[in-house]
Every structure is written in C-alpha cells, then in structure tokens.
Design a protein around this motif. Sequence first.
Motif, short mmCIF file in Angstrom:
data_model
loop_
_atom_site.label_atom_id
_atom_site.label_comp_id
_atom_site.label_asym_id
_atom_site.label_seq_id
_atom_site.Cartn_x
_atom_site.Cartn_y
_atom_site.Cartn_z
N LEU A 143 0.82 -1.21 0.00
CA LEU A 143 0.00 0.00 0.00
C LEU A 143 0.85 1.26 0.00
O LEU A 143 0.47 2.28 -0.57
CB LEU A 143 -0.93 -0.01 1.22
N ALA A 144 2.01 1.20 0.66
CA ALA A 144 2.87 2.38 0.76
C ALA A 144 3.67 2.64 -0.51
O ALA A 144 3.98 3.79 -0.84
CB ALA A 144 3.82 2.23 1.94
N THR A 145 4.02 1.57 -1.23
CA THR A 145 4.90 1.71 -2.40
C THR A 145 4.29 1.23 -3.70
O THR A 145 4.83 1.49 -4.78
CB THR A 145 6.21 0.93 -2.17
N GLY A 146 3.18 0.49 -3.61
CA GLY A 146 2.53 0.00 -4.83
C GLY A 146 3.12 -1.27 -5.38
O GLY A 146 2.81 -1.65 -6.52
N VAL A 159 8.63 8.99 -0.17
CA VAL A 159 9.13 8.99 1.20
C VAL A 159 9.43 7.55 1.62
O VAL A 159 8.83 6.59 1.09
CB VAL A 159 8.11 9.62 2.16
N PRO A 160 10.36 7.34 2.54
CA PRO A 160 10.61 5.98 3.05
C PRO A 160 9.34 5.39 3.63
O PRO A 160 8.50 6.11 4.19
CB PRO A 160 11.68 6.20 4.12
N LEU A 164 4.82 6.27 6.23
CA LEU A 164 3.44 5.85 6.05
C LEU A 164 3.08 4.63 6.89
O LEU A 164 1.89 4.33 7.06
CB LEU A 164 3.18 5.53 4.57
N LEU A 165 4.09 3.93 7.42
CA LEU A 165 3.84 2.67 8.12
C LEU A 165 4.42 2.64 9.54
O LEU A 165 5.03 1.65 9.93
CB LEU A 165 4.43 1.50 7.31
N PHE A 291 -7.54 6.98 3.99
CA PHE A 291 -7.31 8.43 4.00
C PHE A 291 -6.20 8.86 3.04
O PHE A 291 -6.42 9.69 2.16
CB PHE A 291 -6.98 8.88 5.43
N VAL A 292 -5.01 8.28 3.19
CA VAL A 292 -3.89 8.71 2.36
C VAL A 292 -4.16 8.37 0.90
O VAL A 292 -4.05 9.22 0.01
CB VAL A 292 -2.58 8.03 2.82
N LYS A 293 -4.52 7.13 0.60
CA LYS A 293 -4.78 6.74 -0.78
C LYS A 293 -6.05 7.42 -1.29
O LYS A 293 -6.15 7.71 -2.47
CB LYS A 293 -4.94 5.22 -0.86
#
Length: 296
Positions: A143-146, A159-160, A164-165, A291-293
């Motif tokens: 989810l953070a990097t795809g 961002v690293p 996000l995690l 929220f973020v996505k």
Amino acid sequence: MTGTMKIVLSIAAYIIFAPVLGGLMSGVDRKITARMQGRQGPPIFQAFYDVIKLMKKETVYVNHVQIFYLLIFLVFVIFTGCLFFGGFDLLLVFFALTTANLFLILAATSSHSPYANMGANREMIQMLAYEPMVLLTAVGFYLATGTFKVREIIANDGVPPIVLLPGVFVGFVFILTIKLRKHPFDLSTSHHAHQEMVKGITTEFSGEMFAIVEISHWYENVFLMGVIALFFINSSWWTIFIALVAISITYFVLILVDNTNARVKWQKMFKNSWLTTIIIGALNVFILEVFVKGVK
C-alpha cells in the motif's frame, strides 16, 4: 552492471557474509546482556567458538529423518534470505520463511521427546501469533509503495515506507521478540537455562544438528534486520545510513526488553500479539488505504 549481475552478487554476499554478521550479532547480544546483568560476559566471537565446538562433538541421532528435516530447515532459511536480498516478491519471502519453520517443527517432533514435542507445540502457537503481523507487513509495504517486489520498494522515489507505516513498523518490531526468541515470548526454546522444559524444541539436537540450528538462526536474524532496514530505505543513498542506525537501535531495544521482562504464558503472548496486530498494524493499514490513498 546488469540487473541480473546485481541480483547474483547480492545473493552471493548474503550466503557468504550473513552467518558472519549473524554470529557477531549473537556475540554482541550476549555481551550487552552480560553488561546489563553486571557481568563481564563472553568475548564477541564466542558464538563462533561454540559452533566450532559443536561441529567437533559427537552427534546423537534419534532417527535419520531428523537431520534431513534440519538440513531442509537450513536450506529454506538461506533461500528466504536469498529471495529477500535478491529483491524478489515479499509475499514469497515470508512464505519461504514459514515453510522453513515448519521443517524445524518436524525435526523436533520426529524425536518423540516430550520436551521437544512441547516446544514444537509452542512453536506452532507462536507462528499463529506472529504470522498475521508478518502478512500485514507485506500488505503495508504494497500500500505504501505500490509493489511487493523488494527491489522496487528500495528503488521507490517517494518517502521511506516508515513515514506511512509507523504502526506496521511497531507491530513488526513487537513480533520480533517472538522471532528472535526474546523475553517475554521465548516460549518454545530459550537462550537461558531456566525453562521448565529444558531447551524445548531443540532439546534433542546435539553436536552438528544443534550447530545447524544456530547457523540457521544467524541467517534468519540477518534477514529480519533486513526487513527492518526496508522500512527506512528508498532510492536516496543516504537512507542506508538511517537504516543502519534504525537496525542498531531496534536490536538494542529488543535486548533491553529481553533483560527487563519475565517470560509470560502462551495465552498472554497470543493475546498481546493479536491485539498489537489489530490495533496498531491493521489500523495503520486502514488509515493508509482510506485516508492517504483516498486523498490521492
């Protein structure tokens, strides 16, 4: 240098240097533990001396299939690290690690020892406790990097992942106390001689067999520290140094927890692991997805 050559060199470096780093990590662990307890402690290279001594001792086999299972355990642990440092799919990496642990359990139960069987049962309970968080970690990286690919996560320009995690990171560090067999969750076996079941899952291993288990753990520990590094690394070269600092702090905190907590019962371990997974890890993934996505 081609991509294939980089993969081959990364895998070769892991196979060659991981047991060296893992043995040093074990030595540092024992040294820091001793200092926390007001002792001088063994030399940092003591872990290597112990394995060499084990290799020279007589190996007593309960049955021939036991050594076979242990060898497969070692092979799968090495295979897990090769997949990770080769940059392959994170889901496949974690699946290979789970398979390795299953062969360790088979090796213990094949001896029909009551202590080994008790340790094997607790090992399976521990797997049920930490596997959800392991799976959630892989999902969080996606989810953070795809992507699930380790090489693509590292090459990410954003961002690293730790940004996000943070909850997933805390959850993964929490279950490392189980994976690294630290207090308060060293239920199936222990580095300390105070268990009611002797050495649990490794009770019936001696000589070369116990050396195989130790070397396997060295490989596994280096891989697990690699996962910690993955939270902090992106395409910027300087994030490598941040990752090294994060590994050092995390490992020290785990040693500190090991020396300041008493061992708990399996029920409490199971409950705490699942609560951590649901409250911290799953909530982080939910917020990231909704929220973020959603904003993007």
